[in-house]
Write a protein that holds these residues in place. Structure first.
Motif, PDB file in Angstrom:
ATOM      1  N   ALA A  83     -21.276  15.537  -4.429  1.00  0.00           N
ATOM      2  CA  ALA A  83     -21.398  14.834  -3.157  1.00  0.00           C
ATOM      3  C   ALA A  83     -22.791  15.052  -2.582  1.00  0.00           C
ATOM      4  N   LEU A  84     -23.246  14.086  -1.789  1.00  0.00           N
ATOM      5  CA  LEU A  84     -24.563  14.127  -1.158  1.00  0.00           C
ATOM      6  C   LEU A  84     -24.408  14.298   0.345  1.00  0.00           C
ATOM      7  N   ARG A  85     -25.275  15.108   0.936  1.00  0.00           N
ATOM      8  CA  ARG A  85     -25.168  15.366   2.364  1.00  0.00           C
ATOM      9  C   ARG A  85     -25.544  14.128   3.165  1.00  0.00           C
ATOM     10  N   GLU A 104     -20.621  31.620   8.478  1.00  0.00           N
ATOM     11  CA  GLU A 104     -19.636  31.656   7.400  1.00  0.00           C
ATOM     12  C   GLU A 104     -18.740  30.424   7.513  1.00  0.00           C
ATOM     13  N   ILE A 105     -18.136  30.018   6.392  1.00  0.00           N
ATOM     14  CA  ILE A 105     -17.266  28.843   6.427  1.00  0.00           C
ATOM     15  C   ILE A 105     -16.019  29.146   7.255  1.00  0.00           C
ATOM     16  N   ASP A 106     -15.788  28.336   8.261  1.00  0.00           N
ATOM     17  CA  ASP A 106     -14.615  28.490   9.125  1.00  0.00           C
ATOM     18  C   ASP A 106     -13.439  27.683   8.572  1.00  0.00           C
ATOM     19  N   ASN A 107     -13.709  26.443   8.156  1.00  0.00           N
ATOM     20  CA  ASN A 107     -12.690  25.634   7.491  1.00  0.00           C
ATOM     21  C   ASN A 107     -13.379  24.557   6.665  1.00  0.00           C
ATOM     22  N   PHE A 108     -12.612  23.987   5.771  1.00  0.00           N
ATOM     23  CA  PHE A 108     -13.136  22.970   4.855  1.00  0.00           C
ATOM     24  C   PHE A 108     -12.203  21.772   4.890  1.00  0.00           C
ATOM     25  N   ILE A 109     -12.794  20.574   4.970  1.00  0.00           N
ATOM     26  CA  ILE A 109     -11.981  19.361   5.092  1.00  0.00           C
ATOM     27  C   ILE A 109     -12.248  18.423   3.923  1.00  0.00           C
ATOM     28  N   LEU A 110     -11.177  18.021   3.274  1.00  0.00           N
ATOM     29  CA  LEU A 110     -11.222  16.992   2.236  1.00  0.00           C
ATOM     30  C   LEU A 110     -10.619  15.722   2.809  1.00  0.00           C
ATOM     31  N   GLU A 111     -11.357  14.620   2.692  1.00  0.00           N
ATOM     32  CA  GLU A 111     -10.837  13.335   3.166  1.00  0.00           C
ATOM     33  C   GLU A 111     -10.938  12.280   2.070  1.00  0.00           C
ATOM     34  N   MET A 112      -9.926  11.415   2.050  1.00  0.00           N
ATOM     35  CA  MET A 112      -9.947  10.225   1.213  1.00  0.00           C
ATOM     36  C   MET A 112      -9.692   9.050   2.152  1.00  0.00           C
ATOM     37  N   PRO A 113     -10.757   8.535   2.786  1.00  0.00           N
ATOM     38  CA  PRO A 113     -10.592   7.508   3.836  1.00  0.00           C
ATOM     39  C   PRO A 113      -9.833   6.272   3.378  1.00  0.00           C
ATOM     40  N   ASN A 114     -10.002   5.886   2.120  1.00  0.00           N
ATOM     41  CA  ASN A 114      -9.316   4.679   1.631  1.00  0.00           C
ATOM     42  C   ASN A 114      -7.803   4.846   1.621  1.00  0.00           C
ATOM     43  N   LEU A 150      -6.126   9.765   4.166  1.00  0.00           N
ATOM     44  CA  LEU A 150      -5.690  11.145   3.905  1.00  0.00           C
ATOM     45  C   LEU A 150      -6.758  12.141   4.336  1.00  0.00           C
ATOM     46  N   LYS A 151      -6.326  13.209   4.989  1.00  0.00           N
ATOM     47  CA  LYS A 151      -7.203  14.308   5.349  1.00  0.00           C
ATOM     48  C   LYS A 151      -6.448  15.616   5.172  1.00  0.00           C
ATOM     49  N   ILE A 152      -7.102  16.576   4.491  1.00  0.00           N
ATOM     50  CA  ILE A 152      -6.512  17.907   4.319  1.00  0.00           C
ATOM     51  C   ILE A 152      -7.503  18.932   4.853  1.00  0.00           C
ATOM     52  N   VAL A 153      -7.052  19.760   5.791  1.00  0.00           N
ATOM     53  CA  VAL A 153      -7.901  20.791   6.387  1.00  0.00           C
ATOM     54  C   VAL A 153      -7.474  22.142   5.833  1.00  0.00           C
ATOM     55  N   TYR A 154      -8.427  22.835   5.217  1.00  0.00           N
ATOM     56  CA  TYR A 154      -8.160  24.143   4.604  1.00  0.00           C
ATOM     57  C   TYR A 154      -8.682  25.240   5.510  1.00  0.00           C
ATOM     58  N   PHE A 155      -7.790  26.216   5.813  1.00  0.00           N
ATOM     59  CA  PHE A 155      -8.139  27.335   6.666  1.00  0.00           C
ATOM     60  C   PHE A 155      -8.110  28.643   5.866  1.00  0.00           C
ATOM     61  N   LYS A 166     -20.799  13.015   1.317  1.00  0.00           N
ATOM     62  CA  LYS A 166     -20.074  11.877   0.751  1.00  0.00           C
ATOM     63  C   LYS A 166     -20.121  11.968  -0.757  1.00  0.00           C
ATOM     64  N   GLY A 167     -18.962  11.845  -1.393  1.00  0.00           N
ATOM     65  CA  GLY A 167     -18.888  11.977  -2.834  1.00  0.00           C
ATOM     66  C   GLY A 167     -19.604  10.853  -3.559  1.00  0.00           C
ATOM     67  N   THR A 168     -20.174  11.175  -4.727  1.00  0.00           N
ATOM     68  CA  THR A 168     -20.710  10.108  -5.576  1.00  0.00           C
ATOM     69  C   THR A 168     -19.561   9.218  -6.029  1.00  0.00           C
ATOM     70  N   ASP A 169     -18.357   9.780  -6.100  1.00  0.00           N
ATOM     71  CA  ASP A 169     -17.134   8.986  -6.147  1.00  0.00           C
ATOM     72  C   ASP A 169     -16.811   8.654  -4.695  1.00  0.00           C
ATOM     73  N   PRO A 170     -17.012   7.404  -4.265  1.00  0.00           N
ATOM     74  CA  PRO A 170     -16.951   7.074  -2.835  1.00  0.00           C
ATOM     75  C   PRO A 170     -15.587   7.270  -2.193  1.00  0.00           C
ATOM     76  N   ASP A 171     -14.577   7.616  -2.986  1.00  0.00           N
ATOM     77  CA  ASP A 171     -13.255   7.859  -2.411  1.00  0.00           C
ATOM     78  C   ASP A 171     -13.195   9.177  -1.647  1.00  0.00           C
ATOM     79  N   TYR A 172     -14.218  10.033  -1.802  1.00  0.00           N
ATOM     80  CA  TYR A 172     -14.148  11.386  -1.259  1.00  0.00           C
ATOM     81  C   TYR A 172     -15.189  11.643  -0.191  1.00  0.00           C
ATOM     82  N   LEU A 173     -14.757  12.376   0.840  1.00  0.00           N
ATOM     83  CA  LEU A 173     -15.637  12.829   1.908  1.00  0.00           C
ATOM     84  C   LEU A 173     -15.306  14.295   2.178  1.00  0.00           C
ATOM     85  N   PHE A 174     -16.327  15.137   2.277  1.00  0.00           N
ATOM     86  CA  PHE A 174     -16.120  16.569   2.481  1.00  0.00           C
ATOM     87  C   PHE A 174     -16.849  17.030   3.737  1.00  0.00           C
ATOM     88  N   THR A 175     -16.198  17.891   4.510  1.00  0.00           N
ATOM     89  CA  THR A 175     -16.804  18.457   5.707  1.00  0.00           C
ATOM     90  C   THR A 175     -16.680  19.977   5.657  1.00  0.00           C
TER      91      THR A 175
END
Length: 211
Positions: free
Chosen positions: A162-164, A192-202, A205-210, A175-184
């Motif tokens: 993914a590219l920032r 330090e990382i507080d949480n990580f978010i995976l999204e598939m806007p199409n 879907l959004k999954i928040v990892y704690f 944003k992923g080079t595979d455009p289905d994916y977005l990462f935050t």
């Protein structure tokens, strides 16, 4: 690519891995066969002969490891040509050989970061649909002065590049080079990382990892 060369390369790699891990599983052997074949193909820039490499390395696996059967060999012969054509394969191999063998396959500097999640929340169309208390390991490799990442979530998501697209003091979006994916990536006061978010806007879907 001939069988003898494949056997030599695979034997050297498996021996190195065994010296670092003591015991190897069949999954380890299968990964070694596929990843060494892909590395060989990409180093030699020989995509047109991917099937020949696949056959040679599959046969080498059977010759070196008695438990490596025709079933695993067939999976390798299918998987190698597929994997080697994935645009993120070289980045994946860089991470694989560095982590598992201590080998740098090129001169690209990466900064690894691992976020261990113990729970996550799943949203569909912005509605919370489930909460899960399960362990996930999020491996993030930063490249190109943090402009790019390779991210994988074990055991649920294979590595993605993914590219920032944005950055502020507490957050980076990719944003992923595979455009289905977005990462935050969200950071705390100590960077330090507080949480990580995976999204598939199409898919909404959004999954928040704690932690």
């Amino acid at each position: 690519m001939d069988l003898q060369t494949a056997k030599q390369n695979l034997h050297k790699s498996i021996t190195n891995l065994q010296s670092r891990r003591n015991e190897l599983t069949m999954a380890d052997i299968e990964a070694e066969v596929i990843n060494n074949a892909c590395l060989d193909i990409l180093k030699n820039k020989d995509l047109s002969n991917a099937n020949k490499y696949a056959q040679a390395y599959a046969q080498a696996g059977m010759a070196l490891i008695p438990q490596y059967s025709e079933k695993e060999a067939m999976n390798a012969q299918i998987g190698i040509p597929q994997n080697v054509n994935w645009e993120g394969m070289w980045d994946f191999l860089r991470d694989y050989f560095q982590k598992n063998h201590g080998i740098e396959i090129d001169n690209v500097e990466t900064t690894p970061n691992t976020f261990y999640s113990s729970r996550h929340e799943r949203f569909e169309n912005n509605n919370l649909v489930s909460k899960s208390e399960v362990d996930r390991t999020i491996n993030i490799n930063f490249l190109n002065d943090n402009q790019e990442i390779i991210v994988g979530i074990a055991p649920s998501l294979s590595p993605k590049k993914a590219l920032r697209i944005s950055k502020n003091e507490r957050q980076e979006k990719f944003k992923g080079t595979d455009p289905d994916y977005l990462f935050t990536i969200n950071y705390d006061d100590f960077d330090e990382i507080d949480n990580f978010i995976l999204e598939m806007p199409n898919r909404g879907l959004k999954i928040v990892y704690f932690e």
